[in-house]
Motif scaffolding. Sequence first.
Motif, PDB file in Angstrom:
ATOM      1  N   MET B 108     -10.519 -22.228  -6.812  1.00 50.45           N
ATOM      2  CA  MET B 108     -11.825 -22.602  -6.258  1.00 50.45           C
ATOM      3  C   MET B 108     -11.685 -23.207  -4.861  1.00 50.45           C
ATOM      4  SD  MET B 108     -13.876 -21.763  -8.670  1.00 50.45           S
ATOM      5  CE  MET B 108     -15.379 -22.505  -8.055  1.00 50.45           C
ATOM      6  N   LEU B 129     -18.845 -24.822 -12.650  1.00 47.18           N
ATOM      7  CA  LEU B 129     -18.540 -24.102 -11.401  1.00 47.18           C
ATOM      8  C   LEU B 129     -19.814 -23.793 -10.627  1.00 47.18           C
ATOM      9  CD1 LEU B 129     -15.629 -21.669 -12.368  1.00 47.18           C
ATOM     10  CD2 LEU B 129     -15.566 -24.077 -11.734  1.00 47.18           C
ATOM     11  N   VAL B 130     -20.925 -23.799 -11.295  1.00 46.02           N
ATOM     12  CA  VAL B 130     -22.230 -23.904 -10.661  1.00 46.02           C
ATOM     13  C   VAL B 130     -22.928 -25.072 -11.336  1.00 46.02           C
ATOM     14  CG1 VAL B 130     -22.628 -21.526  -9.905  1.00 46.02           C
ATOM     15  CG2 VAL B 130     -23.138 -22.158 -12.264  1.00 46.02           C
ATOM     16  N   PRO B 131     -23.701 -25.877 -10.665  1.00 47.07           N
ATOM     17  CA  PRO B 131     -23.956 -25.842  -9.219  1.00 47.07           C
ATOM     18  C   PRO B 131     -22.790 -26.392  -8.373  1.00 47.07           C
ATOM     19  CG  PRO B 131     -25.213 -27.608 -10.243  1.00 47.07           C
ATOM     20  CD  PRO B 131     -24.485 -26.904 -11.340  1.00 47.07           C
ATOM     21  N   ALA B 132     -21.850 -27.144  -8.964  1.00 48.48           N
ATOM     22  CA  ALA B 132     -20.680 -27.635  -8.230  1.00 48.48           C
ATOM     23  C   ALA B 132     -21.068 -28.294  -6.908  1.00 48.48           C
ATOM     24  CB  ALA B 132     -19.677 -26.491  -8.005  1.00 48.48           C
ATOM     25  N   TYR B 137     -17.028 -30.939 -10.581  1.00 47.06           N
ATOM     26  CA  TYR B 137     -17.481 -29.858 -11.467  1.00 47.06           C
ATOM     27  C   TYR B 137     -18.156 -30.387 -12.736  1.00 47.06           C
ATOM     28  CZ  TYR B 137     -14.573 -27.077  -8.362  1.00 47.06           C
ATOM     29  OH  TYR B 137     -14.026 -26.500  -7.257  1.00 47.06           O
ATOM     30  N   MET B 199     -29.693 -22.996  -3.005  1.00 49.70           N
ATOM     31  CA  MET B 199     -28.729 -22.407  -3.939  1.00 49.70           C
ATOM     32  C   MET B 199     -29.368 -21.447  -4.936  1.00 49.70           C
ATOM     33  SD  MET B 199     -26.692 -25.945  -4.492  1.00 49.70           S
ATOM     34  CE  MET B 199     -25.919 -25.488  -6.004  1.00 49.70           C
ATOM     35  N   THR B 231     -26.240 -20.024  -6.872  1.00 50.80           N
ATOM     36  CA  THR B 231     -24.886 -20.081  -6.332  1.00 50.80           C
ATOM     37  C   THR B 231     -24.383 -21.516  -6.439  1.00 50.80           C
ATOM     38  OG1 THR B 231     -25.573 -20.641  -4.089  1.00 50.80           O
ATOM     39  CG2 THR B 231     -25.426 -18.287  -4.624  1.00 50.80           C
ATOM     40  N   SER B 232     -23.107 -21.672  -6.170  1.00 50.51           N
ATOM     41  CA  SER B 232     -22.557 -23.016  -6.060  1.00 50.51           C
ATOM     42  C   SER B 232     -22.988 -23.598  -4.714  1.00 50.51           C
ATOM     43  CB  SER B 232     -21.038 -22.960  -6.135  1.00 50.51           C
ATOM     44  OG  SER B 232     -20.541 -22.139  -5.098  1.00 50.51           O
ATOM     45  N   VAL B 237     -19.717 -19.142  -5.298  1.00 54.44           N
ATOM     46  CA  VAL B 237     -19.847 -18.792  -6.716  1.00 54.44           C
ATOM     47  C   VAL B 237     -21.278 -18.341  -6.975  1.00 54.44           C
ATOM     48  CG1 VAL B 237     -19.568 -19.595  -9.095  1.00 54.44           C
ATOM     49  CG2 VAL B 237     -18.177 -20.605  -7.263  1.00 54.44           C
TER      50      VAL B 237
END
Lengths: 982, 288
Positions: B108, B129-132, B137, B199, B231-232, B237
């Motif tokens: 990542m 890993l989303v939204p990160a 995380y 995002m 996305t992240s 991501v």
Amino acid sequence: MASFVHRIEVHFTKDPRLKTRTDRIRSLGIPVDELHLADVYTIATTARDFTRDELVQVARQLVNPVVQEFTVDEATEALFDEAIEVGFLPGVTDNVGTTARQTIEDFLSMRFGDEEAVCSSQLYFVRGRLAPEMLTRLAGTLANPLVNRIHMKTRQEYGKTGMDRIVPHVELHELPTAGPVDLDLDDAELVTIGKEGILDPKTRQRRGPLALDLAQLHAIRDYFQDLGRMPTDVELESLAQTWSEHCKHTIFASALDDDVPKGLYKTFIQAATNEIREAAGEKDICVSVFSDNSGAIIFDDQYIVTHKVETHNSPSALDPFGGALTGIVGVNRDTIGFGLGAKPCINIYGFCVGDPDAAVPLFRGKDGTNPVLPPRQILDGVVRGVGAGGNCSGIPTPQGFCWFDNRYAGKPLVFAGTVGIMPRERDGQKLFEKKAEPGDLIVMVGGRVGKDGIHGATFSSEALDPKSPVTAVQIGDPITQKKFSDVIVKEARDLGLYRSITDNGAGGLSCSVAEMAKECNGCHVQLDNVPLKYHGMAPWEIWISESQERMTLAVPPENLKTFMDLMERREVEATVIGTFTKSGKCVVECAGIVVMDIELAFLHDGLPKKHLTTTFMKTTNPEPDTPCPDRLDAALLAMMQRKNICSTEFITIQYDHTVQGGHVLGPVQGKGRVQSVASLTTIVPGSKKAVGLSQALFPSYSEIDPYNMAGAGIDTAIRGLVAMGIPPDKIAILDNFCWCSSNDPGRLGQLKRAAQGCYDIAKTFGTPFISGKDSMFNDFSGYDAEGNPVKVSVPPTLLISSIGVHPDAGKAVSLDAKIPGDLVYVVGATREELGGSEYFAQLGSIGNTVPVLDAAAAKERYIRLAGAIAHELVASAFPVSHGGLAVAVAKVAVGGRLGMDLTVPVPDTLRPDYFLFSESLSRFVVTIAPDHKRAFEQALGPDAVLLGRTGGSRLRITGRTLLLDVAIADLEKSYKSPFRGY
Amino acid sequence: MATVRRNIRRPVAAPKAAAVPDRICERALILSGYGINSEMETQAALARAGMDADTVHINDLIAGDRSLADYRLLVFPGGFSYGDDTGAGNAYANRIRNNIWDDLQEFMDGDNLVLGICNGFQILANLGLVPAFDRTYAREIALMPNRGGRLECRFVTLKPANENLWTKGIERIYCPVSHGEGNLSCSPETLKKIKQKKMVAFTYCREDMSPADGEYPYNPNGSVEDIAGITSANGRVLGMMPHPERAMECSNLYDWPLLREQARREGRALPQESLNMQIFRNIVGYFS
């Protein structure tokens, strides 16, 4: 017993399903205010206890902290009136519990021991004061007493402590051994053994049906008398499995009357295929027929496609969810077990059930005990079961049907089919052929063996009655199967690690190993090696158990290490349980003692031949006496609402029909979302070709004319594919006979006529049968609400499933009308053929004149229509079937949300309503662009009759006078109303 | 009341299909195992766009037979990992977190992309890993059970909510959803942050591209603000519930028979490829 038991309860802070769940229960007439739900994990260990801190961490692994909360060893706080906890009975597959266990093991780097477990249960909080009988009904819809335990507490009993910590636990006994069974008895005693099973020497109880008749028991007794010993219980149970109607299809194999000495299967089904293949010569599409777990036809130069349709009726009657789930994952294994392993790529389904709105209560016991599940609950369960199987396995389910008739209320029919794909060859070896060699190891892969599913094969060969065994119920675990399916068809097969493979279905190991042993002429099995779910199973139970998700493979010793390593890396349990030999015998050992030693020749061919006699009597039914109404608007709207005609899209959308990326023509089509009768799916990425699937059945014709019933099924199954553009010579069919009371010469007479019909029609079409299955005793014997004995038998049911290869998916045609101004045709003649029709059923009659097929004319028409579609002359095509021409045009119009103005040529001799609703076969409704008029009429010849044009928002049909004028929106509403809320 | 509907002309494919791009040398790793089931079509979509991929069983990654470091794109495809038991994507996420978390974090941190579709999105959400928003995380969003309480399979229309590397050049996506748990939920603060940082990748909308406003079936699951994919925070991501990889060809689209007939009347052919492929082409574009 476990020493340490902990309980984790998980609930949503705001449950998104609350409203739907509550509404669904209320729609069943149970007046709950709200129905809340918590998921419960009960963790039981013996070797070590968990600290509270560990348990909290474990709980965190099992919840989503964003939207869920949990308690550890504390009662969930909730506002409710009654709490109902639903868990599994001991020994029932608990998939959620297994996943939770694996997660905990992974997280804490530990392994649960044999006596330790994680069990899942669901805790319902009922808000609303329910009368006790309503509460019982609610519990009955949330749980099935055959697989679930139910524990209820009032708010007061629940108090601060909540529900109890309960761990389902299979009682252990000392390891039972095999024992001899004395068959030197009088005939009455033998009959009892055949019907109710071997008398267990310890419990003094019968072990459940062997379904062996007197002649078969005599043959077994004589065989062992010659050997100078008694059979063991393992041998007797094994013979019962192998000789069962379910496995040997004795009724289809037996000589019949004087004119069918070779039996129905050889004379009518196999002969049709053989003769068709011979006549087709180089154009023969068949690759493998009848001999393997599925049938197979050519897909293209590189690939073949397989198809198999199974039934799982008896288990689905007892546990609809589990029965249907094991039905679909079971037939998936018929694909994985075809040749050296085909990849399952399409599932299909079919349900014949009682009318959910007109159910008559039935009971297995006298005095209103042991009730039969009502049709609504059966439907809900089987729908969920097939869905869970296909969805979890990543196999699309684009095609299926529901058929409603109260004669299915005692025993539903659940059809499950799977299409597979495999390359023809790998490294010059034909993948559709297999052969175990002497010296190959017998390897069982997949799930472990438990007491579930014992006597499945013999049980389904008998009618359901009060003594039907509960162990016949199994719950599948699609993920366990997905794991081995992936490793077998995507890895092990292409590494060439095994020489033969078959499915463990009916009869379990006893059938799969003995079947494979035919390939090399012998086997030697060590039952001690078979991995068990729990101790305490007798050798005979291990040998015949139908525990799910297992395959048997023949692995050459030199490949064993590679094979076992691969399985271990994919977390698939694989165990060597014996060796294939050339001894000519099936030998089974347990704890150093030989418990079975039978010649394969006797096991497979020692079954005494039967000679059956049949009778046939034509019945006459009164014709309807209702006069034809002046206008048929109301009649058509009523027809659209008939359960066998209306939309069952609630099923379709629960089934993933797009996975694997091959969706071309799906289960619903057009803006108006009308259900298709056929689907088209691409199965090889990048190929233009696609697989078409359809099914047809006409059980309402059976009692009138079984010969023409078969004709209607074959014609309609083929026609569904032709309507998409598949040429008739690229189509093969499968048969599933689901009969009733097949020891009754009258029923056998109907069977004989249906089989004769199959031969004649298939031959004329030149369409081969490639696989088939029968289920001959779909009868229920029990009691009505007053305690009077009743027998409910299904109508003789023949399902014809078709599979065809479309040469160019991009040219396929859907059912919906598309562009205003298009021309609407009916292709094929309409006659007065309403016996057994939906319209007569609507009028409360049966009638006598079922549609008669002219297969030669139909074939010619189908070739022409497929040609017109290939030449891009056709905008839509839809077969005319149940409900006749008016229903078909209404569906085409609703599909396109496009009106039509039609004038139909009603002959003077025919009532207009009969013309519109007659079910004459071999017809299509076709729409075309006006520019193609000449070309289309030339292509189809006089078969195509122009009826009018599309346009506007109403369906207008004129005969000698205006017959109906209905808004498309109203038709759509009627079509979609019956199952709203399901 | 059904009235005759105007034929709304809308693009059914990129006006002119881009010439087949050269294959890029960066490779994708597609995870499999434990009931993941869409690896074949996902691999086909990437291959078609010009990126080669290896489908790797999670256990081979854990055993060290394969290394994440050899790849630039990690894909969590659709499926039913662990049968959705204990919550969709949860058990598979645990398997990853409990075994290869360090390797994944390292991946990542690099200039790599991660795509999660359907069950893959559920796994991404459970892994955080989303939204990160940052490198902790944390689990911030949940894909709850659908409002309807069961799996739903149907075609949906998606509109890109923000332009980013994934949505570049996309006006509309029309592809199937097929899930039981796609009902995106999060705290108001999280939602605010997701929107502020642009995002939201795709939202469910009606056929005329107006917002679904939560209305069934356009928004098939009850997802907050019609969100279909996000996305992240760093944009690398993407997690989305719908399946563009299941409708790469025009003939995979629900309404293609009508589109084809309309095209025939106008004397043109329907393009082979659907607009949905653009997502995969954008991935390849990122690496080229």
